[in-house]
Write a protein that holds these residues in place. Structure first.
Motif, PDB file in Angstrom:
ATOM      1  N   PHE A  92       8.669  -9.239  10.124  1.00 47.24           N
ATOM      2  CA  PHE A  92       9.944  -8.535  10.024  1.00 47.24           C
ATOM      3  C   PHE A  92       9.945  -7.762   8.715  1.00 47.24           C
ATOM      4  O   PHE A  92       9.524  -8.276   7.680  1.00 47.24           O
ATOM      5  CB  PHE A  92      11.115  -9.528  10.043  1.00 47.24           C
ATOM      6  N   LYS A  93      10.410  -6.522   8.773  1.00 45.36           N
ATOM      7  CA  LYS A  93      10.456  -5.673   7.589  1.00 45.36           C
ATOM      8  C   LYS A  93      11.814  -5.002   7.540  1.00 45.36           C
ATOM      9  O   LYS A  93      12.341  -4.591   8.580  1.00 45.36           O
ATOM     10  CB  LYS A  93       9.346  -4.621   7.663  1.00 45.36           C
ATOM     11  N   VAL A  94      12.376  -4.891   6.345  1.00 50.78           N
ATOM     12  CA  VAL A  94      13.651  -4.209   6.170  1.00 50.78           C
ATOM     13  C   VAL A  94      13.520  -3.173   5.067  1.00 50.78           C
ATOM     14  O   VAL A  94      12.766  -3.359   4.106  1.00 50.78           O
ATOM     15  CB  VAL A  94      14.792  -5.213   5.842  1.00 50.78           C
ATOM     16  N   LYS A  95      14.243  -2.078   5.247  1.00 47.18           N
ATOM     17  CA  LYS A  95      14.371  -1.051   4.217  1.00 47.18           C
ATOM     18  C   LYS A  95      15.863  -0.855   3.992  1.00 47.18           C
ATOM     19  O   LYS A  95      16.600  -0.554   4.934  1.00 47.18           O
ATOM     20  CB  LYS A  95      13.730   0.267   4.663  1.00 47.18           C
ATOM     21  N   ILE A  96      16.292  -1.071   2.758  1.00 46.91           N
ATOM     22  CA  ILE A  96      17.701  -0.927   2.386  1.00 46.91           C
ATOM     23  C   ILE A  96      17.804   0.244   1.415  1.00 46.91           C
ATOM     24  O   ILE A  96      17.084   0.277   0.414  1.00 46.91           O
ATOM     25  CB  ILE A  96      18.231  -2.208   1.708  1.00 46.91           C
ATOM     26  N   THR A  97      18.708   1.173   1.713  1.00 45.75           N
ATOM     27  CA  THR A  97      18.902   2.339   0.858  1.00 45.75           C
ATOM     28  C   THR A  97      20.390   2.568   0.642  1.00 45.75           C
ATOM     29  O   THR A  97      21.148   2.665   1.621  1.00 45.75           O
ATOM     30  CB  THR A  97      18.308   3.614   1.508  1.00 45.75           C
ATOM     31  N   LYS A  98      20.807   2.645  -0.592  1.00 45.98           N
ATOM     32  CA  LYS A  98      22.186   3.035  -0.876  1.00 45.98           C
ATOM     33  C   LYS A  98      22.269   4.536  -0.639  1.00 45.98           C
ATOM     34  O   LYS A  98      21.426   5.299  -1.142  1.00 45.98           O
ATOM     35  CB  LYS A  98      22.575   2.692  -2.312  1.00 45.98           C
ATOM     36  N   VAL A  99      23.248   4.983   0.146  1.00 45.34           N
ATOM     37  CA  VAL A  99      23.387   6.404   0.445  1.00 45.34           C
ATOM     38  C   VAL A  99      23.553   7.165  -0.880  1.00 45.34           C
ATOM     39  O   VAL A  99      24.374   6.796  -1.712  1.00 45.34           O
ATOM     40  CB  VAL A  99      24.581   6.667   1.391  1.00 45.34           C
ATOM     41  N   GLY A 100      22.719   8.179  -1.065  1.00 43.54           N
ATOM     42  CA  GLY A 100      22.742   8.984  -2.283  1.00 43.54           C
ATOM     43  C   GLY A 100      21.717   8.544  -3.314  1.00 43.54           C
ATOM     44  O   GLY A 100      21.445   9.280  -4.266  1.00 43.54           O
ATOM     45  N   ALA A 101      21.122   7.372  -3.150  1.00 43.22           N
ATOM     46  CA  ALA A 101      20.103   6.892  -4.099  1.00 43.22           C
ATOM     47  C   ALA A 101      18.748   7.505  -3.749  1.00 43.22           C
ATOM     48  O   ALA A 101      18.476   7.806  -2.586  1.00 43.22           O
ATOM     49  CB  ALA A 101      20.020   5.371  -4.056  1.00 43.22           C
ATOM     50  N   LYS A 102      17.912   7.669  -4.760  1.00 48.85           N
ATOM     51  CA  LYS A 102      16.591   8.243  -4.533  1.00 48.85           C
ATOM     52  C   LYS A 102      15.564   7.189  -4.147  1.00 48.85           C
ATOM     53  O   LYS A 102      14.542   7.520  -3.564  1.00 48.85           O
ATOM     54  CB  LYS A 102      16.128   8.979  -5.786  1.00 48.85           C
ATOM     55  N   LYS A 103      15.822   5.937  -4.481  1.00 48.47           N
ATOM     56  CA  LYS A 103      14.871   4.871  -4.182  1.00 48.47           C
ATOM     57  C   LYS A 103      15.471   3.887  -3.187  1.00 48.47           C
ATOM     58  O   LYS A 103      16.682   3.797  -3.032  1.00 48.47           O
ATOM     59  CB  LYS A 103      14.482   4.131  -5.462  1.00 48.47           C
ATOM     60  N   SER A 104      14.593   3.147  -2.532  1.00 48.42           N
ATOM     61  CA  SER A 104      14.979   2.120  -1.563  1.00 48.42           C
ATOM     62  C   SER A 104      14.298   0.817  -1.945  1.00 48.42           C
ATOM     63  O   SER A 104      13.394   0.795  -2.773  1.00 48.42           O
ATOM     64  CB  SER A 104      14.524   2.510  -0.157  1.00 48.42           C
ATOM     65  N   VAL A 105      14.705  -0.242  -1.294  1.00 55.24           N
ATOM     66  CA  VAL A 105      14.002  -1.509  -1.429  1.00 55.24           C
ATOM     67  C   VAL A 105      13.450  -1.867  -0.061  1.00 55.24           C
ATOM     68  O   VAL A 105      14.126  -1.690   0.960  1.00 55.24           O
ATOM     69  CB  VAL A 105      14.915  -2.628  -1.992  1.00 55.24           C
ATOM     70  N   VAL A 106      12.192  -2.319  -0.020  1.00 50.33           N
ATOM     71  CA  VAL A 106      11.538  -2.705   1.225  1.00 50.33           C
ATOM     72  C   VAL A 106      11.005  -4.122   1.037  1.00 50.33           C
ATOM     73  O   VAL A 106      10.327  -4.402   0.054  1.00 50.33           O
ATOM     74  CB  VAL A 106      10.376  -1.750   1.576  1.00 50.33           C
ATOM     75  N   ARG A 107      11.325  -4.996   1.997  1.00 58.99           N
ATOM     76  CA  ARG A 107      10.860  -6.385   1.931  1.00 58.99           C
ATOM     77  C   ARG A 107      10.313  -6.788   3.293  1.00 58.99           C
ATOM     78  O   ARG A 107      10.756  -6.269   4.328  1.00 58.99           O
ATOM     79  CB  ARG A 107      11.998  -7.330   1.536  1.00 58.99           C
TER      80      ARG A 107
END
Length: 128
Positions: free
Chosen positions: A108-123
């Motif tokens: 299982f993989k998730v990508k979380i991005t705050k709208v407007g942010a340039k970076k994301s977190v992937v786990r």
């Protein structure tokens, strides 16, 4: 050593080995968590074995109320969710999905991005 002592010693040894192996093995209903901080909020990504499948959840906590978050979730490389959620009045965003157990390992993989942010977190979480 008499016969009764030898049988007792052999039985104790036979019981001790499986018990040691069971202690080292992960629980059948193991819950795996990945957590951290991102964009001023706290996130938790977890997968829990449930019967013949998994309960997968993504939580974003302590975010700014009203902030928007993109969440993309994959199971074994196949995208199963792509959504944008708004943090509630407490700053929380939640997503849960039930997924079947597939042949071989389950990833299982998730990508979380705050709208407007340039970076994301992937786990990633993998069950073997």
């Amino acid at each position: 050593m008499n016969r009764i002592t030898r049988v007792a010693a052999a039985t104790a040894g036979a019981i001790a080995v499986p018990a040691a192996l069971l202690a080292a093995a992960p629980a059948a209903n193991a819950d795996v968590d990945r957590e951290g901080r991102y964009a001023g909020a706290r996130y938790e990504f977890s997968a829990d074995r449930e019967g013949r499948g998994y309960e997968v959840s993504v939580d974003v906590d302590d975010a700014k109320p009203g902030s928007r978050w993109k969440i993309v979730l994959w199971h074994d490389g196949q995208r199963i969710v792509k959504t944008t959620r708004t943090a509630d009045y407490e700053g929380d965003v939640e997503l849960e999905r039930l997924r079947p157990n597939t042949a071989g390992s389950d990833t299982f993989k998730v990508k979380i991005t705050k709208v407007g942010a340039k970076k994301s977190v992937v786990r990633t979480i993998t069950f073997r």
